[in-house]
Write a protein that holds these residues in place. Sequence first.
Motif, PDB file in Angstrom:
ATOM      1  N   LEU A 200      31.962  80.269  26.472  1.00 30.10           N
ATOM      2  CA  LEU A 200      33.169  79.448  26.367  1.00 30.10           C
ATOM      3  C   LEU A 200      32.877  77.971  26.621  1.00 30.10           C
ATOM      4  CD1 LEU A 200      35.766  81.755  28.162  1.00 30.10           C
ATOM      5  CD2 LEU A 200      35.417  81.447  25.704  1.00 30.10           C
TER       6      LEU A 200
ATOM      7  N   THR B 265      31.349  76.700  23.276  1.00 30.39           N
ATOM      8  CA  THR B 265      32.342  76.521  22.212  1.00 30.39           C
ATOM      9  C   THR B 265      33.313  75.385  22.538  1.00 30.39           C
ATOM     10  OG1 THR B 265      33.720  78.248  23.218  1.00 30.39           O
ATOM     11  CG2 THR B 265      32.199  78.916  21.475  1.00 30.39           C
ATOM     12  N   SER B 266      33.592  75.178  23.805  1.00 32.89           N
ATOM     13  CA  SER B 266      34.471  74.069  24.185  1.00 32.89           C
ATOM     14  C   SER B 266      33.794  72.726  23.936  1.00 32.89           C
ATOM     15  CB  SER B 266      34.871  74.190  25.657  1.00 32.89           C
ATOM     16  OG  SER B 266      35.619  75.366  25.880  1.00 32.89           O
TER      17      SER B 266
ATOM     18  N   VAL C 245      34.111  72.037  20.261  1.00 31.83           N
ATOM     19  CA  VAL C 245      35.449  71.540  19.918  1.00 31.83           C
ATOM     20  C   VAL C 245      35.594  70.073  20.299  1.00 31.83           C
ATOM     21  CG1 VAL C 245      37.900  71.768  20.445  1.00 31.83           C
ATOM     22  CG2 VAL C 245      36.516  73.809  20.053  1.00 31.83           C
TER      23      VAL C 245
ATOM     24  N   VAL D 271      35.280  71.658  13.158  1.00 35.51           N
ATOM     25  CA  VAL D 271      36.017  72.393  14.194  1.00 35.51           C
ATOM     26  C   VAL D 271      37.217  73.102  13.593  1.00 35.51           C
ATOM     27  CG1 VAL D 271      37.387  72.138  16.294  1.00 35.51           C
ATOM     28  CG2 VAL D 271      35.237  70.885  16.061  1.00 35.51           C
TER      29      VAL D 271
ATOM     30  N   LEU E 190      37.794  77.166  13.660  1.00 35.57           N
ATOM     31  CA  LEU E 190      38.976  77.779  14.287  1.00 35.57           C
ATOM     32  C   LEU E 190      39.808  78.530  13.259  1.00 35.57           C
ATOM     33  CD1 LEU E 190      40.096  74.923  16.719  1.00 35.57           C
ATOM     34  CD2 LEU E 190      38.752  76.975  17.229  1.00 35.57           C
TER      35      LEU E 190
ATOM     36  N   SER F 184      38.270  81.811  12.620  1.00 30.79           N
ATOM     37  CA  SER F 184      38.339  82.733  13.761  1.00 30.79           C
ATOM     38  C   SER F 184      39.756  83.203  14.051  1.00 30.79           C
ATOM     39  CB  SER F 184      37.782  82.043  15.019  1.00 30.79           C
ATOM     40  OG  SER F 184      36.458  81.607  14.831  1.00 30.79           O
TER      41      SER F 184
ATOM     42  N   SER G 151      37.804  85.301  17.585  1.00 28.92           N
ATOM     43  CA  SER G 151      38.964  84.622  18.175  1.00 28.92           C
ATOM     44  C   SER G 151      38.873  84.551  19.693  1.00 28.92           C
ATOM     45  CB  SER G 151      40.253  85.350  17.770  1.00 28.92           C
ATOM     46  OG  SER G 151      40.243  86.678  18.279  1.00 28.92           O
TER      47      SER G 151
ATOM     48  N   TRP H 124      36.932  81.198  21.836  1.00 33.74           N
ATOM     49  CA  TRP H 124      37.465  79.840  21.947  1.00 33.74           C
ATOM     50  C   TRP H 124      38.511  79.780  23.048  1.00 33.74           C
ATOM     51  CZ3 TRP H 124      34.785  76.704  18.702  1.00 33.74           C
ATOM     52  CH2 TRP H 124      34.166  77.311  17.599  1.00 33.74           C
TER      53      TRP H 124
ATOM     54  N   TYR I 289      44.158  82.079  18.052  1.00 36.89           N
ATOM     55  CA  TYR I 289      42.840  82.327  18.648  1.00 36.89           C
ATOM     56  C   TYR I 289      42.954  82.083  20.152  1.00 36.89           C
ATOM     57  CZ  TYR I 289      42.390  77.253  18.930  1.00 36.89           C
ATOM     58  OH  TYR I 289      42.611  75.925  19.218  1.00 36.89           O
TER      59      TYR I 289
END
Length: 282
Positions: free
Chosen positions: A97, A100-101, A104, A112, A116, A119, A137, A140, A207
């Motif tokens: 996480l 993935t953050s 983003v 991005v 998203l 997903s 999903s 994120w 998501y």
Amino acid sequence: MEHTVAEGVPGSHDVAELLDAMPRQRGPVGAAAPRPAPVIGDAPAAPSITAEAIAATGAVASVEAVAHPRPRVRLRPWHLLPTPTGTPFTCAYAAVLVVTSLVVTYADPDLVHALLRGSSTDVVHLVQTPMLVLVASGLWVAGGLLAPYSVCFLLVLTALERRIGSARTAVVFLLGHILATLATEVPVGLAVLTGHLPASSLHRFDYGISFGVATSIGALAGLLRPWLGLPVLALFGEMLIQDLLDLTDPLTNWGHLIALLIGVAMWPLVRRWRASGSAALG
């Protein structure tokens, strides 16, 4: 005068030897000797326990209690956070996480958006690639690492994993994530088919980890002591109901409430898992 000993009567030396061989009884002089315990068959009689022996045993136990006191249960705040050895599932998931953050936050916005969108667990994706989007999903975090559900993810999954283990925590999280997603998206598809919703509803942007976290909170509440578990369940449930009444995102809010109820429905299972895990450790 010559001292003679009658035949068959033991002499003084024999009597002394017999007296030496007899067991001596403890206690004050002149006290009546305790009756010997009856012997059943060839089993020897149990030895008598005297007051002096009991007192000596109590004194030894007292000395041992002073010399080796019981260790006090200490609060370890760091157990609230995941560790690679203690909570590997939560720790590894949190690392994903974080990555993935960062994507983003720092990647190209168009990239991005495409990630998203691909997903999202909307109806179209669930029909075309259900397994892919159900897994993707959950990679994120909606709102970033400082969002409330991110903090809940760390604390709740850590507590749950320390009680029921890594694999079972993954089952609770994924089961809530998948079932709550299907419970909210399938009615959307049916409503579109019957004409109650427009076709654009099939492409909802959906998501995040919130469904899995809500299920984990519901499951964890059943493992905590009632004075803690019930207030946690009541406060979180009240927050979800308030969100639903505000009509900010009714479908997602219904999904959170459904996910919480899924966790509560798993109480018998998670309690059995915790009991079996405690027995294995014992």
